[in-house]
Design a protein around this motif. Structure first.
Motif, PDB file in Angstrom:
ATOM      1  N   ASP A   1      -6.712  -0.496  -1.967  1.00 24.85           N
ATOM      2  CA  ASP A   1      -7.358   1.162  -1.913  1.00 24.85           C
ATOM      3  C   ASP A   1      -6.549   2.023  -2.073  1.00 24.85           C
ATOM      4  OD1 ASP A   1      -8.792   3.022   0.084  1.00 24.85           O
ATOM      5  OD2 ASP A   1      -6.741   2.919   0.726  1.00 24.85           O
ATOM      6  N   GLN A   2      -5.066   1.412  -2.205  1.00 24.23           N
ATOM      7  CA  GLN A   2      -4.787   2.890  -3.064  1.00 24.23           C
ATOM      8  C   GLN A   2      -4.752   3.075  -3.415  1.00 24.23           C
ATOM      9  OE1 GLN A   2      -3.019   5.506  -2.182  1.00 24.23           O
ATOM     10  NE2 GLN A   2      -3.085   4.645   0.507  1.00 24.23           N
TER      11      GLN A   2
ATOM     12  N   ASN B   1      -8.797   3.493  -4.463  1.00 22.26           N
ATOM     13  CA  ASN B   1      -9.569   4.799  -4.306  1.00 22.26           C
ATOM     14  C   ASN B   1      -8.834   6.474  -4.246  1.00 22.26           C
ATOM     15  OD1 ASN B   1     -11.973   4.748  -2.360  1.00 22.26           O
ATOM     16  ND2 ASN B   1     -10.700   3.122  -1.057  1.00 22.26           N
ATOM     17  N   HIS B   2      -7.581   5.848  -5.072  1.00 25.47           N
ATOM     18  CA  HIS B   2      -6.694   6.723  -5.063  1.00 25.47           C
ATOM     19  C   HIS B   2      -6.276   6.736  -6.403  1.00 25.47           C
ATOM     20  CE1 HIS B   2      -7.465   8.142  -0.966  1.00 25.47           C
ATOM     21  NE2 HIS B   2      -6.952   6.974  -0.452  1.00 25.47           N
TER      22      HIS B   2
ATOM     23  N   SER C   1       0.545  -1.078   0.375  1.00 30.54           N
ATOM     24  CA  SER C   1      -0.169  -0.134  -0.385  1.00 30.54           C
ATOM     25  C   SER C   1       1.101   1.547   0.177  1.00 30.54           C
ATOM     26  CB  SER C   1      -1.201  -0.246   1.230  1.00 30.54           C
ATOM     27  OG  SER C   1      -1.591   0.900   1.049  1.00 30.54           O
TER      28      SER C   1
ATOM     29  N   GLY D   1      -5.644   7.472   4.322  1.00 27.98           N
ATOM     30  CA  GLY D   1      -4.987   6.410   3.029  1.00 27.98           C
ATOM     31  C   GLY D   1      -4.192   7.144   2.546  1.00 27.98           C
TER      32      GLY D   1
ATOM     33  N   ARG E   1     -11.705  13.457  -9.386  1.00 30.33           N
ATOM     34  CA  ARG E   1     -12.036  13.730  -8.515  1.00 30.33           C
ATOM     35  C   ARG E   1     -11.389  15.374  -8.489  1.00 30.33           C
ATOM     36  NH1 ARG E   1      -9.414  13.310  -3.370  1.00 30.33           N
ATOM     37  NH2 ARG E   1     -11.659  12.888  -2.498  1.00 30.33           N
TER      38      ARG E   1
ATOM     39  N   PRO F   1      -9.133  17.019  -0.458  1.00 32.03           N
ATOM     40  CA  PRO F   1      -9.617  16.653   0.503  1.00 32.03           C
ATOM     41  C   PRO F   1      -9.556  15.126   0.635  1.00 32.03           C
ATOM     42  CG  PRO F   1     -12.198  17.770   0.028  1.00 32.03           C
ATOM     43  CD  PRO F   1     -11.002  18.180  -0.803  1.00 32.03           C
ATOM     44  N   SER F   2      -9.020  14.165   1.514  1.00 33.81           N
ATOM     45  CA  SER F   2      -9.594  12.919   1.509  1.00 33.81           C
ATOM     46  C   SER F   2     -11.104  12.186   1.902  1.00 33.81           C
ATOM     47  CB  SER F   2      -8.330  12.272   1.775  1.00 33.81           C
ATOM     48  OG  SER F   2      -8.170  10.553   2.514  1.00 33.81           O
ATOM     49  N   ILE F   3     -11.179  11.499   1.416  1.00 34.27           N
ATOM     50  CA  ILE F   3     -12.836  11.034   2.131  1.00 34.27           C
ATOM     51  C   ILE F   3     -12.646   9.593   2.826  1.00 34.27           C
ATOM     52  CG2 ILE F   3     -15.164  11.215   1.908  1.00 34.27           C
ATOM     53  CD1 ILE F   3     -14.182  13.659   0.914  1.00 34.27           C
ATOM     54  N   THR F   4     -11.591   9.190   2.108  1.00 39.19           N
ATOM     55  CA  THR F   4     -11.346   7.679   2.964  1.00 39.19           C
ATOM     56  C   THR F   4      -9.874   8.167   4.383  1.00 39.19           C
ATOM     57  OG1 THR F   4      -9.582   7.170   1.679  1.00 39.19           O
ATOM     58  CG2 THR F   4     -11.428   6.187   1.217  1.00 39.19           C
TER      59      THR F   4
END
Lengths: 325, 342
Positions: free
Chosen positions: A92-93, A96-97, A61, B122, A104, B116-119
């Motif tokens: 997750d990285q 989500n990122h 991660s 991370g 986003r 901004p990070s929501i999770t």
């Protein structure tokens, strides 16, 4: 031109990229001193230094998360996760990122990085070292997913991935690393992302596959040729984006198709291929499109691998079934 | 715990800032509190999606961000609007994000703040990578990341702290220990006596600071940033503060904590002690207070107006930022979505 295997072709691509662009860094566990567990990054640290060919602490991660920051900050990281079975802590990285930042931030930020993941079985490795879970990556919007199966494609696709402005998951078939050799140009070249390759032309049935299963699929085509069945073999090379046009052209012509992959069947990428192809050419089909895949089981350990991996004879049998109707 | 300004407005150590700068930062804290209360009010009117209040944490956010250079990277979370605003994130985009519009995540090119990070948790590793990139590219800037006490239980906190220390990256870990992660009290989040002490295990300095003390927060952050800029490595700062409000507007703190505890923390309000400090030096008057509150309200209303007047995104815009160049299958899906359904 130099004769190279896949591992050498990838090494050559990384060498060229590090030499050409100071923003390129190679980051992963053991990629530096030992040149990677598969020796794919061999010699790069000596040439480009420890600040650009970076041995990471053992934390997947962290590798992808730090790589994400590097990419947003202007670098072009090429990350290595040692085995697909070890890639899940980074999921997750990735989802989500890495795959989301362009959307986003409405293009304000992007993460142009490559995640190299050796994958697949057939080398008698330990548990968790043989997985072929490409579909968990193809399901993530915002990624591109590539799977080369030849040295020429491996180099051209990796350089294309490094040049690409978006994140790319680049899957390396472990058991082909040193199994195939061919002439590979020494200079920089890229292959289009999203273009399948017709590996062998045929008229009777289309065999669609990618990565390590190209080998068994070619062998199946040989078996079928002995029976005067002419099989077309297509290597997808790129799962996302998918070259649907090439598939539809082929299946529209042959009217029959088998999709072959090593991953478990349920929710495997084969289902996506079948669904997409039939949407475009259902009325050209003379037979249902079949799948030859790994089973919906845990990947077996060394002594039972052969009970799991699709074989040339299984593939040929499925192709014959499509010809029965 | 590092402290400079007591709740009664007295200095127990020399101020790192001139009084006129303190006055400017007080004004920023008043602005932040006005923004925050407006955010909660607008959510109750149905004009914002879920809102996460930071009331009580104004000194932690304003004091730390005040120490940054304009080009320093900031990677923050959903409760850090004041810090993001301090680093140049436009107010109307903060509101736009909270109305549920992706354009809120797109600051201007010169603002080095990630959406901004929501999770939870991370994003701390991202600051390590940004700091690494800055160093490799020969840039002088550093990275700061904001997170809460709850995030320190996430595995990525460990990975971020470990990577930053091992690679000596120029970054600052700024933890706002506000006592609560939704309903879980700090004591049940970690057995560590302090969050700051966790730094020891990673081989980096850890500093615990009164997070409601603007001057102490500024001093701690300034020192950590100086270390980072001098290539002396990362620092963990634990700013001890308190979340006066609920976790978000979707939460009811009465279910898990006593109101008396919150009342106690109100006595340690981060704004009041600075007001007393300024008043003592004849730098505060009731008229000025009214003036800056009115100016804040007016600027905030303007920003809300801008956010609410943004032309709504269309059915094709859902696709528009997925890739630099849309692949064929997404162009087809986009066309399908734009064709509408009658």
């Amino acid at each position: 031109m130099t004769v190279r295997n896949i591992a050498q072709a990838i090494n050559d691509a990384l060498d060229l990229a590090l030499g050409k662009d100071e923003a390129v860094v190679v980051f992963g566990e053991d990629v530096g001193r030992t040149g990677g567990v598969f020796r794919v990054t061999d010699g790069l640290r000596e040439q480009y230094g420890a600040e650009r060919v970076i041995d990471s602490p053992v934390a997947e991660s962290g590798i992808v998360g730090v790589g994400f920051g590097m990419a947003v900050g202007g670098l072009r990281p090429v990350l290595e996760l040692q085995f697909m079975g070890f890639s899940y802590p980074a999921y997750d990285q990735i989802i989500n990122h890495v795959a989301r930042i362009r959307n986003r931030s409405r293009h304000r930020f992007s993460a142009p990085l490559v995640i190299r993941i050796p994958y697949g079985g057939g080398i008698g490795a330990a548990e968790h070292h043989s997985e072929s879970m490409e579909a968990i990556y193809t399901h993530i919007p915002g990624l591109k997913v590539l799977v080369p199966s030849t040295p020429y494609d491996a180099k051209g696709l990796l350089l294309a991935a490094i040049e690409d402005p978006d994140p790319v998951v680049y899957l390396e078939p472990i058991r082909l690393y040193r199994a195939v050799k061919e002439d590979v140009p020494d200079e920089w070249y890229t292959l289009p992302i999203g273009a399948a390759r017709v590996e062998r032309e045929g008229d009777d049935v289309t065999l669609i596959t990618w990565g390590a299963m190209t080998k068994e699929t070619r062998q199946a085509a040989d078996l079928l040729a002995d029976e005067d069945i002419s099989a077309e073999v297509i290597d997808l090379r790129s799962l996302v984006p998918l070259d649907l046009e090439t598939l539809v052209e082929s299946v529209g012509r042959t009217g029959r198709a088998v999709v072959i992959h090593e991953a478990p069947r349920t929710s495997g990428f084969g289902g996506e291929v079948v669904a997409s192809v039939q949407e475009e050419c259902l009325f050209s089909l003379a037979s249902p499109i079949l799948r030859v895949t790994g089973w919906d089981t845990v990947f077996p350990l060394k002594r039972s691998e052969h009970h799991y991996l699709p074989s040339a004879s299984r593939i040929a049998a499925a192709a014959r079934r499509t010809l029965e109707s | 715990m590092l402290a400079i300004l007591t709740p009664s407005g007295n200095l127990v150590a020399p101020s790192p800032l001139e009084p006129d700068v303190v006055r400017r930062l007080y004004r920023a804290m008043v602005f932040a509190r006005t923004y925050d209360r407006k955010g909660t009010a607008l959510q109750k009117q149905g004009r914002l999606a879920t809102y996460a209040s930071f009331e009580g944490q104004e000194a932690a956010q304003v004091g730390s961000a005040a120490a940054l250079e304009p080009e320093d990277w900031m990677v923050a979370s959903y409760r850090d609007a004041a810090a993001m605003w301090m680093q140049g994130y436009p107010l109307e985009l903060l509101f736009a994000g909270r109305t549920g519009d992706e354009r809120g995540g797109s600051p201007p090119a010169h603002v080095p703040v990630l959406p901004p990070s929501i999770t939870v948790g991370g994003h701390m590793v991202h600051a390590v990578g940004l700091a690494w990139a800055a160093r490799l590219r020969g840039e002088r800037r550093v990275a700061i990341t904001y997170f809460g006490d709850g995030a320190t239980s996430e595995g990525d906190f460990h990975e971020a702290m470990n990577f930053a220390a091992v690679f000596n990256t120029p970054c600052v870990f700024f933890c706002q220990n506000n006592g609560w992660a939704i309903s879980l009290p700090r004591e049940e989040q970690t057995k560590s006596e302090t969050i700051a002490q966790k730094a020891i295990a990673y081989g980096m300095p850890g500093v615990q600071v009164d997070g409601n003390d603007l001057l102490a927060v500024y001093a701690a952050t300034e020192e950590a940033l100086a270390r980072a800029r001098a290539n002396e490595g990362p620092t963990l700062i634990e700013a001890v503060t308190y979340r006066i409000g609920p976790h978000t507007t979707a939460d009811d703190p009465a279910r898990y904590r006593a109101g008396t505890l919150t009342d106690e923390w109100r006595q340690r309000d981060p704004l009041e002690r600075v007001r007393l400090f300024l008043s003592e030096r004849e730098l505060w008057t009731a008229e000025w207070q009214e003036e800056i509150e009115a100016a804040a309200a007016s600027e905030i209303d303007r920003a809300i107006g801008l956010a609410e007047e943004m032309v709504p995104l269309g059915p094709g815009d859902v696709f528009a930022s997925m890739y630099a160049d849309l692949p064929r299958h997404l162009r087809l899906q986009q066309a399908e979505n734009m064709a509408g359904w009658g």
